[in-house]
Design a protein around this motif. Structure first.
Motif, PDB file in Angstrom:
ATOM      1  N   LEU A  70       0.838  -1.192   0.000  1.00  0.00           N
ATOM      2  CA  LEU A  70       0.000   0.000   0.000  1.00  0.00           C
ATOM      3  C   LEU A  70       0.874   1.243   0.000  1.00  0.00           C
ATOM      4  O   LEU A  70       1.836   1.333   0.772  1.00  0.00           O
ATOM      5  N   HIS A  71       0.521   2.184  -0.859  1.00  0.00           N
ATOM      6  CA  HIS A  71       1.298   3.417  -0.979  1.00  0.00           C
ATOM      7  C   HIS A  71       0.382   4.622  -0.745  1.00  0.00           C
ATOM      8  O   HIS A  71      -0.830   4.468  -0.589  1.00  0.00           O
ATOM      9  N   ARG A  72       0.974   5.788  -0.730  1.00  0.00           N
ATOM     10  CA  ARG A  72       0.199   7.013  -0.552  1.00  0.00           C
ATOM     11  C   ARG A  72       0.470   7.981  -1.696  1.00  0.00           C
ATOM     12  O   ARG A  72       1.509   7.921  -2.356  1.00  0.00           O
ATOM     13  N   ILE A  73      -0.506   8.852  -1.911  1.00  0.00           N
ATOM     14  CA  ILE A  73      -0.429   9.839  -2.991  1.00  0.00           C
ATOM     15  C   ILE A  73      -0.199  11.211  -2.377  1.00  0.00           C
ATOM     16  O   ILE A  73      -0.928  11.630  -1.472  1.00  0.00           O
ATOM     17  N   SER A  74       0.800  11.922  -2.885  1.00  0.00           N
ATOM     18  CA  SER A  74       1.056  13.285  -2.433  1.00  0.00           C
ATOM     19  C   SER A  74       0.212  14.289  -3.215  1.00  0.00           C
ATOM     20  O   SER A  74      -0.397  15.190  -2.634  1.00  0.00           O
ATOM     21  N   GLU A  75       0.164  14.114  -4.538  1.00  0.00           N
ATOM     22  CA  GLU A  75      -0.617  15.013  -5.400  1.00  0.00           C
ATOM     23  C   GLU A  75      -1.273  14.172  -6.487  1.00  0.00           C
ATOM     24  O   GLU A  75      -0.682  13.202  -6.974  1.00  0.00           O
ATOM     25  N   VAL A  76      -2.482  14.575  -6.885  1.00  0.00           N
ATOM     26  CA  VAL A  76      -3.160  13.871  -7.976  1.00  0.00           C
ATOM     27  C   VAL A  76      -4.104  14.827  -8.694  1.00  0.00           C
ATOM     28  O   VAL A  76      -4.757  15.662  -8.067  1.00  0.00           O
ATOM     29  N   LYS A  77      -4.130  14.715 -10.007  1.00  0.00           N
ATOM     30  CA  LYS A  77      -5.074  15.468 -10.829  1.00  0.00           C
ATOM     31  C   LYS A  77      -5.324  14.660 -12.092  1.00  0.00           C
ATOM     32  O   LYS A  77      -4.542  13.770 -12.446  1.00  0.00           O
ATOM     33  N   THR A  78      -6.422  14.961 -12.764  1.00  0.00           N
ATOM     34  CA  THR A  78      -6.674  14.271 -14.020  1.00  0.00           C
ATOM     35  C   THR A  78      -5.895  14.938 -15.141  1.00  0.00           C
ATOM     36  O   THR A  78      -5.801  16.170 -15.194  1.00  0.00           O
ATOM     37  N   SER A  79      -5.335  14.137 -16.010  1.00  0.00           N
ATOM     38  CA  SER A  79      -4.583  14.678 -17.139  1.00  0.00           C
ATOM     39  C   SER A  79      -5.474  14.956 -18.341  1.00  0.00           C
ATOM     40  O   SER A  79      -5.051  15.602 -19.299  1.00  0.00           O
ATOM     41  N   TYR A  80      -6.725  14.456 -18.285  1.00  0.00           N
ATOM     42  CA  TYR A  80      -7.618  14.610 -19.437  1.00  0.00           C
ATOM     43  C   TYR A  80      -9.062  14.540 -18.936  1.00  0.00           C
ATOM     44  O   TYR A  80      -9.624  13.449 -18.840  1.00  0.00           O
ATOM     45  N   PRO A  81      -9.658  15.666 -18.573  1.00  0.00           N
ATOM     46  CA  PRO A  81     -11.042  15.644 -18.066  1.00  0.00           C
ATOM     47  C   PRO A  81     -12.005  15.092 -19.118  1.00  0.00           C
ATOM     48  O   PRO A  81     -12.033  15.550 -20.257  1.00  0.00           O
ATOM     49  N   PHE A  82     -12.791  14.097 -18.727  1.00  0.00           N
ATOM     50  CA  PHE A  82     -13.726  13.469 -19.653  1.00  0.00           C
ATOM     51  C   PHE A  82     -14.943  14.359 -19.889  1.00  0.00           C
ATOM     52  O   PHE A  82     -15.478  14.972 -18.961  1.00  0.00           O
ATOM     53  N   GLN A  83     -15.394  14.357 -21.145  1.00  0.00           N
ATOM     54  CA  GLN A  83     -16.601  15.086 -21.519  1.00  0.00           C
ATOM     55  C   GLN A  83     -17.751  14.163 -21.909  1.00  0.00           C
ATOM     56  O   GLN A  83     -18.907  14.568 -21.891  1.00  0.00           O
ATOM     57  N   SER A  84     -17.439  12.922 -22.258  1.00  0.00           N
ATOM     58  CA  SER A  84     -18.498  12.023 -22.732  1.00  0.00           C
ATOM     59  C   SER A  84     -18.514  10.677 -22.023  1.00  0.00           C
ATOM     60  O   SER A  84     -19.582  10.126 -21.756  1.00  0.00           O
ATOM     61  N   LEU A  85     -17.357  10.120 -21.700  1.00  0.00           N
ATOM     62  CA  LEU A  85     -17.281   8.734 -21.241  1.00  0.00           C
ATOM     63  C   LEU A  85     -18.144   8.452 -20.000  1.00  0.00           C
ATOM     64  O   LEU A  85     -18.867   7.461 -19.981  1.00  0.00           O
ATOM     65  N   PRO A  86     -18.148   9.303 -18.968  1.00  0.00           N
ATOM     66  CA  PRO A  86     -18.972   8.987 -17.796  1.00  0.00           C
ATOM     67  C   PRO A  86     -20.452   9.320 -17.986  1.00  0.00           C
ATOM     68  O   PRO A  86     -21.276   8.926 -17.163  1.00  0.00           O
ATOM     69  N   PHE A  87     -20.798  10.046 -19.055  1.00  0.00           N
ATOM     70  CA  PHE A  87     -22.135  10.620 -19.172  1.00  0.00           C
ATOM     71  C   PHE A  87     -22.999   9.969 -20.249  1.00  0.00           C
ATOM     72  O   PHE A  87     -24.221  10.088 -20.218  1.00  0.00           O
ATOM     73  N   GLU A  88     -22.388   9.300 -21.216  1.00  0.00           N
ATOM     74  CA  GLU A  88     -23.147   8.608 -22.258  1.00  0.00           C
ATOM     75  C   GLU A  88     -23.303   7.143 -21.848  1.00  0.00           C
ATOM     76  O   GLU A  88     -22.311   6.466 -21.543  1.00  0.00           O
ATOM     77  N   VAL A  89     -24.541   6.662 -21.851  1.00  0.00           N
ATOM     78  CA  VAL A  89     -24.834   5.344 -21.297  1.00  0.00           C
ATOM     79  C   VAL A  89     -24.026   4.242 -21.979  1.00  0.00           C
ATOM     80  O   VAL A  89     -23.463   3.356 -21.322  1.00  0.00           O
ATOM     81  N   GLY A  90     -23.963   4.281 -23.299  1.00  0.00           N
ATOM     82  CA  GLY A  90     -23.222   3.253 -24.020  1.00  0.00           C
ATOM     83  C   GLY A  90     -21.758   3.239 -23.632  1.00  0.00           C
ATOM     84  O   GLY A  90     -21.176   2.187 -23.331  1.00  0.00           O
ATOM     85  N   LYS A  91     -21.126   4.408 -23.606  1.00  0.00           N
ATOM     86  CA  LYS A  91     -19.707   4.490 -23.273  1.00  0.00           C
ATOM     87  C   LYS A  91     -19.447   4.113 -21.813  1.00  0.00           C
ATOM     88  O   LYS A  91     -18.473   3.415 -21.512  1.00  0.00           O
ATOM     89  N   SER A  92     -20.301   4.586 -20.906  1.00  0.00           N
ATOM     90  CA  SER A  92     -20.066   4.280 -19.491  1.00  0.00           C
ATOM     91  C   SER A  92     -20.253   2.796 -19.209  1.00  0.00           C
ATOM     92  O   SER A  92     -19.572   2.222 -18.346  1.00  0.00           O
TER      93      SER A  92
END
Length: 230
Positions: A70-92
């Motif tokens: 088990l490790h820990r994270i000091s900093e984290v951010k998304t490198s590519y904010p999604f615009q469709s993948l979490p929101f379109e039923v087929g893709k999600s």
């Protein structure tokens, strides 16, 4: 020691009152687990737990010691904010299935830059695609099998291995042609498949993975995938 790495979020489980343990496939260290504190509270800043939703692409600064699980994270951010993948039923739905399969087949082992690049490119394709992604999960599993060491060289080899393991897979000419195209062409290639053929091939591919990975177990997202995409 603090290290920078890119990662792909795969899953997380609750840990204690307010934390999670996140599984991330990283570019530098392969599959790793991280404790992320204080992300399940109303006061959590910037909704950080959303960063660990399936297939989110991450830039991380992590504490890494090779003798720890088990490790820990000091900093984290998304490198590519999604615009469709979490929101379109087929893709999600595809993302849910793909993530479940990755959680089952990726192991805690040394990093593989080539595999990581394939996964990044695949996620970006699914996020950005407007058309011709209904067969993504089929092509993805076929191509992933080569990185795992059991990719079939042709549709005939795929069929033969299934029959040798008592799976009654008898594709017609349309499906055999589609299989060969999937093996040879990139993810966005347009491939004609009926709903029933897509379902049949998804079942066959999961069975093919079962043949090569004893610990695969039940793929719980498969019935949902059949229902939504077919």
């Amino acid at each position: 020691m603090l290290q920078k790495t890119r990662g792909i979020a795969l899953s997380y489980i609750r840990y204690r009152e307010t934390s999670i343990i996140a599984r991330v496939y990283t570019e530098e260290y392969g599959l790793q687990s991280y404790i992320v504190n204080s992300v399940r509270t109303a006061r959590s800043k910037n909704n950080k737990i959303a960063l660990f939703q399936p297939l989110t692409l991450l830039d991380m600064v992590v504490y890494y010691k090779n003798d720890r699980d088990l490790h820990r994270i000091s900093e984290v951010k998304t490198s590519y904010p999604f615009q469709s993948l979490p929101f379109e039923v087929g893709k999600s739905t595809i993302a849910m299935f793909v993530t479940e399969m990755l959680n089952k087949v990726l192991k805690e082992e040394a990093s593989s830059p080539v595999l990581f690049r394939f996964l990044i490119d695949s996620v970006l394709f699914l996020e950005e695609a407007k058309i011709n992604y209904e067969n993504f999960h089929l092509i993805f599993l076929l191509k992933l099998s080569f990185f795992l060491g059991f990719g079939p060289e042709s549709s005939r080899e795929f069929e033969s291995q299934l029959r040798e393991n008592s799976y009654p897979f008898l594709p017609d000419d349309e499906m055999e042609t589609a299989l060969n195209i999937m093996l040879r062409q990139p993810l966005g290639t347009a491939i004609k498949l009926s709903r029933s053929a897509r379902n049949e091939l998804a079942d066959a591919l999961v069975t093919y993975y079962h043949i090569h990975i004893d610990s695969l177990g039940e793929v719980k997202s498969l019935p949902v995938l059949r229902e939504v995409l077919g």
